[in-house]
Design a protein around this motif. Structure first.
Motif, mmCIF file in Angstrom:
data_model
loop_
_atom_site.group_PDB
_atom_site.id
_atom_site.type_symbol
_atom_site.label_atom_id
_atom_site.label_comp_id
_atom_site.label_asym_id
_atom_site.label_seq_id
_atom_site.Cartn_x
_atom_site.Cartn_y
_atom_site.Cartn_z
ATOM 1 N N UNK A 1 41.969 67.221 39.344
ATOM 2 C CA UNK A 1 41.431 68.026 38.244
ATOM 3 C C UNK A 1 41.852 67.540 36.857
ATOM 4 N N UNK A 2 43.098 67.092 36.698
ATOM 5 C CA UNK A 2 43.568 66.683 35.372
ATOM 6 C C UNK A 2 43.509 65.169 35.146
ATOM 7 N N UNK A 3 42.728 64.470 35.947
ATOM 8 C CA UNK A 3 42.555 63.020 35.784
ATOM 9 C C UNK A 3 41.475 62.662 34.768
ATOM 10 N N UNK A 4 40.641 63.624 34.408
ATOM 11 C CA UNK A 4 39.565 63.368 33.454
ATOM 12 C C UNK A 4 39.136 64.672 32.801
ATOM 13 N N UNK B 1 29.406 64.901 25.029
ATOM 14 C CA UNK B 1 28.129 64.391 25.536
ATOM 15 C C UNK B 1 28.029 64.508 27.057
ATOM 16 N N UNK B 2 29.075 65.031 27.700
ATOM 17 C CA UNK B 2 29.058 65.236 29.136
ATOM 18 C C UNK B 2 29.565 64.067 29.956
#
Length: 54
Positions: A10-13, A18-19
Motif C-alpha cells: 500500500x505505501x509503495x506508491x 493525473x492518476x
C-alpha cells in the motif's frame, strides 16, 4: 539477467493528480537497484538529464 518482480504494498506508491502511479523511495530501496528512468523519488541519485549518479 532476470530480475524478479517486487510485490506492491500500500505505501509503495501513490497516485498523482493525473492518476499515474508514483513509486516511493521505500519501494525503490525494496527493489534494490536503479532502473535509470529518472524516477521522482529515486534514492540512488540518478539524473536522467546527465545520465549519471550524483
Amino acid at each position: 539477467m532476470f530480475k524478479p518482480r517486487v510485490p506492491l504494498e500500500e505505501d509503495d506508491f501513490y497516485l498523482n493528480e493525473k492518476g499515474y502511479k508514483v513509486f516511493t523511495e521505500k519501494f525503490h530501496l525494496k527493489r534494490g537497484y536503479c532502473c535509470k528512468s529518472g524516477c521522482k523519488h529515486c534514492p540512488y541519485g540518478y539524473d536522467k538529464r546527465t545520465d549519471s549518479f550524483k
